[in-house]
Motif scaffolding. Structure first.
Motif, PDB file in Angstrom:
ATOM      1  N   TRP A  55       3.148  48.284  35.366  1.00  0.00           N
ATOM      2  CA  TRP A  55       3.607  49.177  36.361  1.00  0.00           C
ATOM      3  C   TRP A  55       4.576  50.481  35.697  1.00  0.00           C
ATOM      4  O   TRP A  55       4.166  51.692  35.962  1.00  0.00           O
ATOM      5  N   LYS A  56       5.551  49.955  34.917  1.00  0.00           N
ATOM      6  CA  LYS A  56       6.513  50.659  34.594  1.00  0.00           C
ATOM      7  C   LYS A  56       5.871  51.691  33.535  1.00  0.00           C
ATOM      8  O   LYS A  56       6.380  52.634  33.110  1.00  0.00           O
ATOM      9  N   TRP A  88       3.373  33.421  25.941  1.00  0.00           N
ATOM     10  CA  TRP A  88       3.294  32.184  26.613  1.00  0.00           C
ATOM     11  C   TRP A  88       4.349  31.311  27.183  1.00  0.00           C
ATOM     12  O   TRP A  88       5.516  31.383  26.255  1.00  0.00           O
ATOM     13  N   PRO A  89       4.466  30.871  28.188  1.00  0.00           N
ATOM     14  CA  PRO A  89       3.609  30.571  29.245  1.00  0.00           C
ATOM     15  C   PRO A  89       3.371  32.092  29.957  1.00  0.00           C
ATOM     16  O   PRO A  89       4.351  33.022  30.002  1.00  0.00           O
ATOM     17  N   VAL A  90       2.248  32.096  30.771  1.00  0.00           N
ATOM     18  CA  VAL A  90       1.835  33.486  31.085  1.00  0.00           C
ATOM     19  C   VAL A  90       2.828  33.715  32.459  1.00  0.00           C
ATOM     20  O   VAL A  90       3.164  32.972  33.274  1.00  0.00           O
ATOM     21  N   ARG A  91       3.217  34.957  32.449  1.00  0.00           N
ATOM     22  CA  ARG A  91       4.388  35.514  33.616  1.00  0.00           C
ATOM     23  C   ARG A  91       3.503  36.510  34.224  1.00  0.00           C
ATOM     24  O   ARG A  91       3.915  37.923  33.848  1.00  0.00           O
ATOM     25  N   PRO A  92       2.938  36.228  35.382  1.00  0.00           N
ATOM     26  CA  PRO A  92       1.949  37.315  35.952  1.00  0.00           C
ATOM     27  C   PRO A  92       2.933  38.561  36.495  1.00  0.00           C
ATOM     28  O   PRO A  92       2.486  39.685  36.240  1.00  0.00           O
ATOM     29  N   LEU A  93       4.137  38.044  37.126  1.00  0.00           N
ATOM     30  CA  LEU A  93       5.023  39.157  37.841  1.00  0.00           C
ATOM     31  C   LEU A  93       5.442  40.363  36.629  1.00  0.00           C
ATOM     32  O   LEU A  93       5.653  41.321  36.666  1.00  0.00           O
ATOM     33  N   ALA A  94       5.926  39.614  35.276  1.00  0.00           N
ATOM     34  CA  ALA A  94       6.279  40.340  34.169  1.00  0.00           C
ATOM     35  C   ALA A  94       5.272  41.143  33.483  1.00  0.00           C
ATOM     36  O   ALA A  94       5.592  42.502  33.188  1.00  0.00           O
ATOM     37  N   LYS A  96      19.826  60.037  34.214  1.00  0.00           N
ATOM     38  CA  LYS A  96      18.744  58.749  34.008  1.00  0.00           C
ATOM     39  C   LYS A  96      17.535  59.298  33.401  1.00  0.00           C
ATOM     40  O   LYS A  96      17.356  60.520  33.293  1.00  0.00           O
ATOM     41  N   ASN A  97      17.093  58.324  32.662  1.00  0.00           N
ATOM     42  CA  ASN A  97      15.769  58.549  31.885  1.00  0.00           C
ATOM     43  C   ASN A  97      14.589  58.829  32.889  1.00  0.00           C
ATOM     44  O   ASN A  97      14.336  57.683  33.254  1.00  0.00           O
ATOM     45  N   ARG A  98      14.050  59.811  33.028  1.00  0.00           N
ATOM     46  CA  ARG A  98      13.121  60.083  34.231  1.00  0.00           C
ATOM     47  C   ARG A  98      11.840  60.124  33.358  1.00  0.00           C
ATOM     48  O   ARG A  98      10.783  59.845  33.913  1.00  0.00           O
ATOM     49  N   LEU A  99      11.608  59.975  31.932  1.00  0.00           N
ATOM     50  CA  LEU A  99      10.156  60.273  31.530  1.00  0.00           C
ATOM     51  C   LEU A  99      10.178  59.550  29.945  1.00  0.00           C
ATOM     52  O   LEU A  99      10.902  60.323  29.101  1.00  0.00           O
ATOM     53  N   SER A 100       9.956  58.594  29.847  1.00  0.00           N
ATOM     54  CA  SER A 100      10.146  58.186  28.739  1.00  0.00           C
ATOM     55  C   SER A 100       9.398  58.788  27.431  1.00  0.00           C
ATOM     56  O   SER A 100       8.160  59.028  27.572  1.00  0.00           O
ATOM     57  N   LEU A 101       9.652  58.943  26.312  1.00  0.00           N
ATOM     58  CA  LEU A 101       9.110  59.709  25.139  1.00  0.00           C
ATOM     59  C   LEU A 101       9.102  59.045  23.750  1.00  0.00           C
ATOM     60  O   LEU A 101       8.337  58.101  23.673  1.00  0.00           O
ATOM     61  N   GLY A 102      10.270  59.397  23.242  1.00  0.00           N
ATOM     62  CA  GLY A 102      10.284  58.825  21.741  1.00  0.00           C
ATOM     63  C   GLY A 102      10.272  57.154  21.828  1.00  0.00           C
ATOM     64  O   GLY A 102      10.946  56.642  22.489  1.00  0.00           O
ATOM     65  N   THR A 103       9.904  56.479  20.851  1.00  0.00           N
ATOM     66  CA  THR A 103       9.819  55.050  20.616  1.00  0.00           C
ATOM     67  C   THR A 103      10.972  54.741  19.691  1.00  0.00           C
ATOM     68  O   THR A 103      10.793  55.420  18.501  1.00  0.00           O
ATOM     69  N   PHE A 104      11.981  53.865  19.925  1.00  0.00           N
ATOM     70  CA  PHE A 104      12.691  53.572  18.857  1.00  0.00           C
ATOM     71  C   PHE A 104      11.793  52.783  17.501  1.00  0.00           C
ATOM     72  O   PHE A 104      12.408  52.882  16.469  1.00  0.00           O
ATOM     73  N   HIS A 105      10.869  51.904  18.122  1.00  0.00           N
ATOM     74  CA  HIS A 105      10.431  51.074  17.127  1.00  0.00           C
ATOM     75  C   HIS A 105       9.558  52.118  16.068  1.00  0.00           C
ATOM     76  O   HIS A 105       9.620  51.604  14.835  1.00  0.00           O
ATOM     77  N   HIS A 106       9.087  53.213  16.364  1.00  0.00           N
ATOM     78  CA  HIS A 106       8.260  53.867  15.466  1.00  0.00           C
ATOM     79  C   HIS A 106       9.320  54.692  14.599  1.00  0.00           C
ATOM     80  O   HIS A 106       9.225  55.072  13.419  1.00  0.00           O
ATOM     81  N   GLN A 107      10.444  55.125  15.390  1.00  0.00           N
ATOM     82  CA  GLN A 107      11.446  55.877  14.695  1.00  0.00           C
ATOM     83  C   GLN A 107      11.767  54.952  13.509  1.00  0.00           C
ATOM     84  O   GLN A 107      12.192  55.588  12.551  1.00  0.00           O
ATOM     85  N   MET A 108      12.273  53.739  13.712  1.00  0.00           N
ATOM     86  CA  MET A 108      12.477  52.959  12.829  1.00  0.00           C
ATOM     87  C   MET A 108      11.461  52.852  11.437  1.00  0.00           C
ATOM     88  O   MET A 108      11.799  52.627  10.360  1.00  0.00           O
ATOM     89  N   HIS A 109      10.314  52.966  11.776  1.00  0.00           N
ATOM     90  CA  HIS A 109       9.024  52.833  10.864  1.00  0.00           C
ATOM     91  C   HIS A 109       9.386  54.127   9.988  1.00  0.00           C
ATOM     92  O   HIS A 109       9.111  54.168   8.739  1.00  0.00           O
ATOM     93  N   HIS A 110       9.905  55.435  10.441  1.00  0.00           N
ATOM     94  CA  HIS A 110      10.110  56.635   9.746  1.00  0.00           C
ATOM     95  C   HIS A 110      11.340  56.508   8.863  1.00  0.00           C
ATOM     96  O   HIS A 110      11.196  57.030   7.702  1.00  0.00           O
ATOM     97  N   ARG A 111      12.229  55.516   9.221  1.00  0.00           N
ATOM     98  CA  ARG A 111      13.365  55.508   8.367  1.00  0.00           C
ATOM     99  C   ARG A 111      13.181  54.237   7.343  1.00  0.00           C
ATOM    100  O   ARG A 111      13.860  54.493   6.278  1.00  0.00           O
ATOM    101  N   TYR A 112      12.467  53.242   7.612  1.00  0.00           N
ATOM    102  CA  TYR A 112      12.634  52.052   6.813  1.00  0.00           C
ATOM    103  C   TYR A 112      11.381  51.902   6.415  1.00  0.00           C
ATOM    104  O   TYR A 112      10.976  50.792   5.317  1.00  0.00           O
TER     105      TYR A 112
END
Ligand SMILES: [Zn+2]
Ligand SMILES: [Zn+2]
Length: 348
Positions: A58-59, A46-52, A291-307
């Motif tokens: 899209w990304k 909040w507030p709503v940001r339609p473009l974001a 350049k990162n052409r295809l996103s794969l692993g997620t850092f937030h879940h990588q942290m879940h595996h460590r912490y």
């Protein structure tokens, strides 16, 4: 294994997690960290940001994404590698075996392909690899004493089998008119929208199932198996106990209520199984020409595996933020996690 031994194993895991959390100063043990703090979807801000919001959606789909690739794989599966729906009316070995074999092939294609690329041929070295420690060999906590073989075994023997069992159940239900079906001609907009909604639904469903799996009795029986992996590779994603597979892939049962086309069912299941492989790649993405052409692993879940006790969900819906378990990768978030652990352990 006796109950005492299992309990000891769990407290070992807790001790490991606590020391990992304590040892770490300002994330210095990571080989690579993405831009921090991690951002959650603007959809619930909040507030709503339609473009974001538009840019986030899209990304996460274009120009190329794991989601788009899975839509493609689901379409190929449905049009070329799937029994006709009318053949699914009666449970018979032939079409069930076809579904199982195809899903096994997909698992090898995605998890196996990523493993070969990143870990066997090491095409990217340690570039954008979160945790540069080698996957474990000669380690007693893994089946066959080997992390990759352990992960492959649980992913295929249990994962692919339960994934296929759900697919069979849904196809059988649709063929017999028990599961409501949706045709393109009925509602093209809703037909497309369903593909966009699955990732959102996953963020909700996964958070709650995963939270439940961290309930100590269930953790000990089932989820500890997935958490053998304190560092991860593509085969780790679907390396789960059968109880966890049943709960996790039970997501698709929503279509006993929400009408869908068989293509949506195939996509829904592939989204849960194949992105489990990609998000556990251990690398942020496929880098071509710096350049990162295809996103794969997620850092937030990588942290879940460590912490362990943070980041139960994904970034599409901010459940972790709402319930105070979000680790955005910064040292401030890490201090908060340390504080929570100290309080949980009854320390001052
Ligand atoms: Zn967990
Ligand atoms: Zn995981």
């Amino acid at each position: 294994m006796s109950e005492q031994l299992t309990a000891d194993a769990t407290s070992d895991v807790n001790r490991t997690a606590t020391s990992a959390v304590r040892r770490e100063k300002r994330g210095s043990k990571w080989n690579y960290r993405p831009d921090l703090p991690l951002q959650v979807s603007p959809m619930f801000q909040w507030p709503v940001r339609p473009l974001a919001i538009f840019s986030w959606i899209w990304k996460s789909w274009f120009p190329v994404s794991e989601r788009l690739i899975i839509v493609g794989l689901a379409a190929i599966s449905w049009f070329y590698l799937h029994p006709a729906l009318e053949d699914c009316r009666d449970l018979a070995f032939g079409w069930i075996a076809q579904i199982w074999a195809r899903n096994l092939g997909l698992m090898f294609l995605v998890a196996g392909g990523l493993h070969l690329y990143f870990f066997v041929f090491r095409k990217q070295g340690d570039v954008r690899r979160y945790d540069a420690r080698a996957l474990k060999t000669d380690n007693n906590s893994f089946t066959f004493k080997n992390q990759v073989l352990d992960n492959m075994f649980w992913s295929c023997a249990s994962g692919v089998t339960i994934w296929s069992a759900y697919e069979v159940l849904m196809m059988w239900g649709m063929a017999n008119g028990y599961v409501p079906t949706l045709a393109w001609s009925e509602s093209p907009v809703w037909f497309v929208l369903l593909f966009l909604l699955v990732p959102l639904w996953e963020s909700f469903y996964f958070y709650w199932v995963h939270r439940f799996l961290h309930w100590p009795p269930l953790y000990r029986i089932a989820h500890a198996l997935h958490h053998r992996n304190t560092n991860v590779g593509p085969w780790s994603g679907m390396s789960m106990h059968p109880i966890e597979h049943v709960l996790y892939l039970g997501t698709v049962l929503i279509h006993w209520v929400v009408a869908a086309h068989p293509l949506h069912i195939i996509y829904h299941l592939q989204y849960f199984t194949l992105t489990a492989a990609t998000t556990h790649t251990g690398f942020e993405g496929l880098v071509v020409k710096d350049k990162n052409r295809l996103s794969l692993g997620t850092f937030h879940h990588q942290m879940h595996h460590r912490y362990f006790e943070c980041n139960y969900g994904g970034l599409e819906m901010p459940w972790d933020k709402w319930f105070g378990s979000f680790h955005d990768g910064t040292s401030e978030a890490h201090e908060r996690l340390r504080g929570r652990r100290r309080r949980a352990l009854g320390e001052a």
